[in-house]
Design an enzyme around this catalytic site. Structure first.
Site, PDB file in Angstrom:
ATOM      1  N   ASP A 111      21.010  68.994  24.599  1.00 33.13           N
ATOM      2  CA  ASP A 111      19.847  69.049  25.318  1.00 33.13           C
ATOM      3  C   ASP A 111      19.752  67.735  26.068  1.00 33.13           C
ATOM      4  O   ASP A 111      19.035  67.621  27.320  1.00 33.13           O
ATOM      5  CB  ASP A 111      18.509  69.238  24.429  1.00 33.13           C
ATOM      6  CG  ASP A 111      17.081  69.403  25.237  1.00 33.13           C
ATOM      7  OD1 ASP A 111      17.464  70.096  26.230  1.00 33.13           O
ATOM      8  OD2 ASP A 111      16.388  68.498  24.725  1.00 33.13           O
ATOM      9  N   ARG A 119      23.232  66.077  37.290  1.00 30.78           N
ATOM     10  CA  ARG A 119      23.341  65.021  38.118  1.00 30.78           C
ATOM     11  C   ARG A 119      24.802  64.787  38.586  1.00 30.78           C
ATOM     12  O   ARG A 119      25.297  64.382  39.629  1.00 30.78           O
ATOM     13  CB  ARG A 119      22.752  63.681  37.817  1.00 30.78           C
ATOM     14  CG  ARG A 119      20.923  64.026  37.966  1.00 30.78           C
ATOM     15  CD  ARG A 119      20.223  62.802  37.698  1.00 30.78           C
ATOM     16  NE  ARG A 119      20.194  62.341  35.960  1.00 30.78           N
ATOM     17  CZ  ARG A 119      19.439  62.938  35.297  1.00 30.78           C
ATOM     18  NH1 ARG A 119      18.498  63.734  35.536  1.00 30.78           N
ATOM     19  NH2 ARG A 119      19.351  62.592  33.943  1.00 30.78           N
ATOM     20  N   ASP A 132      15.370  73.881  30.697  1.00 28.75           N
ATOM     21  CA  ASP A 132      15.380  72.921  29.819  1.00 28.75           C
ATOM     22  C   ASP A 132      14.109  72.974  28.849  1.00 28.75           C
ATOM     23  O   ASP A 132      14.225  73.015  27.521  1.00 28.75           O
ATOM     24  CB  ASP A 132      15.599  71.382  30.294  1.00 28.75           C
ATOM     25  CG  ASP A 132      15.763  70.321  29.353  1.00 28.75           C
ATOM     26  OD1 ASP A 132      14.600  70.029  28.956  1.00 28.75           O
ATOM     27  OD2 ASP A 132      16.791  70.018  28.840  1.00 28.75           O
ATOM     28  N   HIS A 133      13.028  72.864  29.398  1.00 27.68           N
ATOM     29  CA  HIS A 133      11.787  72.834  28.743  1.00 27.68           C
ATOM     30  C   HIS A 133      11.560  74.296  27.949  1.00 27.68           C
ATOM     31  O   HIS A 133      10.812  74.205  26.765  1.00 27.68           O
ATOM     32  CB  HIS A 133      10.695  72.570  29.707  1.00 27.68           C
ATOM     33  CG  HIS A 133      10.457  71.178  30.089  1.00 27.68           C
ATOM     34  ND1 HIS A 133      10.556  69.924  29.472  1.00 27.68           N
ATOM     35  CD2 HIS A 133      10.374  70.707  31.480  1.00 27.68           C
ATOM     36  CE1 HIS A 133      10.825  69.052  30.129  1.00 27.68           C
ATOM     37  NE2 HIS A 133      10.511  69.349  31.429  1.00 27.68           N
TER      38      HIS A 133
END
EC number: 2.7.8.2
Length: 402
Positions: A111, A119, A132-133
């Site tokens: 995570d 990136r 992700d959240h």
């Protein structure tokens, strides 16, 4: 389109999946820029490990795939433990606790590097932030389950209820704060510290056995499990004081409103309703529903909490209002009305029905929103596409981090 997305797309008509976001929300989503500030206590040394780890990941591996693999390991390891400890009073083989420690640490690691991988491969997008959240909101439910099972909190029913739901509440508040101020703020004690602490707790249980937490602390008469309880209480007070200081200070919108121009207190209705229903059904049950089935009960409400948290994340990213009317509340509503009519259907059966409905509703929403965003941005959910969305990362942090 990848295999997973293709399968989901073929399943969509059978799951009655509708596109949940409006055209205006999708337009706002394109304009969204990630903003974060602050750093937690263990983050600087962990950054060395995370930077080393991400360099070992092949460039063709999509960030969302990394996150999903970690989540599945976290979920599966916890479910194995829960099968041995359905009431959080039983003991389990040492390897189940070890498996949970490994599963959680792997999830934490993956995570932490998904954003770095994005990136690194120039594949950052609003979908990645939402994904992700979203995974975090589901993981926190299973971390709660693993915690109560590992320390056998079923012997302290009231505290077990607190620990089952406080993690969901705090994670929701972190997103609530972001919805108000527009920036994800990390505290000195944050989610990384929580994950590492729980991992250590799993390892201690694996080595010493769950009986460790029942031993009496000298001169106090209190069981050892009081120590992690005090840590959770302290973390709750610290984190919530930070969250609500930001929330009550006013938002970045007009007249101190949220990013969507709504009341800064409005998101509290959603998590408040989840907690209120959970507490009322727990207290009014004539069959001790929560005490007899704490893990199943937590899952039934945890899936609801995960969905409304994901919707709050999306509301922040699209600068839109979050509606209180939601199919997520169907499951808890069934439990409530069954009790209102004197439990004419066995509460245990209704709890299973509520859990299945809540899970199906969460799954339906996650699939539909991921497919809709991916289609709109012309990217793939689980593959790095040749036509990636433009980099949309704006961070106030001084190092690479999620």
């Amino acid at each position: 389109m990848g295999l997973a997305e293709g399968l989901a797309a073929r399943m969509a008509p059978h799951l009655y999946i509708q596109e949940p976001l409006s055209a205006q929300q999708l337009k706002k989503l394109e304009e969204h820029k990630y903003s974060a500030s602050g750093r937690s206590l263990v983050e600087p040394p962990m950054q060395v490990y995370w930077n080393w780890l991400v360099e070992k990941v092949p460039l063709w591996l999509a960030p969302n795939t990394i996150t999903m693999v970690g989540l599945l390991l976290n979920v599966l390891s916890t479910l194995i433990l829960v099968c041995y400890c359905p009431t959080a009073t039983e003991g389990a083989p040492f390897w189940t606790y070890l498996l949970c420690a490994i599963g959680l640490f792997v999830y934490q690691s993956l995570d932490a590097i998904d954003g770095k991988q994005a990136r690194r491969t120039n594949s950052s997008s609003p979908l990645g932030e939402m994904f992700d959240h979203g995974c975090d909101s589901i993981s926190i439910v299973f971390v709660n389950l693993g915690t109560i099972a590992a320390v056998r909190l079923g012997t302290l029913p009231g505290w077990m209820f607190y620990c089952c739901f406080v993690g969901m509440f705090m994670f929701y508040c972190a997103q609530w704060q972001t919805y108000v101020c527009g920036t994800l703020k990390f505290g000195i004690i944050d989610v990384t510290e929580l994950q590492i602490s729980v991992t250590v707790m799993f390892l201690m249980t694996a080595v010493c056995g769950p009986e460790l937490w029942d031993y009496e602390i000298p001169f106090t008469g209190l069981p050892m499990k009081t120590i992690p309880l005090l840590g959770i209480i302290g973390g709750t007070v610290y984190s919530c004081s930070n969250y609500f200081r930001v929330i009550l200070s006013g938002g970045v919108g007009k007249n101190g409103s949220t990013v969507a121009g709504t009341s800064v207190l409005s998101p509290g209705l959603h998590i408040g309703l989840v907690l209120l229903l959970a507490l009322m059904i727990y207290k009014k049950s004539t069959t001790n529903l929560f005490l007899q089935n704490p893990c199943l009960y937590t899952l039934a409400f945890g899936f609801v909490s995960a969905k409304i948290t994901i919707k709050l994340v999306i509301a922040h990213m699209t600068k839109s209002e979050i509606s209180l009317q939601d199919t997520a509340f169907i499951g808890p509503g069934l439990l409530f009305f069954n009790q209102y009519f004197n439990s004419f259907i066995d509460e245990y059966i209704v709890l299973w029905i509520a859990m299945v409905i809540s899970f199906a509703d969460l799954l339906r929403y996650c699939i539909s929103v991921c497919l809709q965003i991916a289609t709109h941005l012309r990217i793939s959910v689980f593959r790095i596409s040749s036509n990636q969305a433009a980099e949309q990362v704006q961070t106030q942090k001084q190092k690479l981090t999620d």
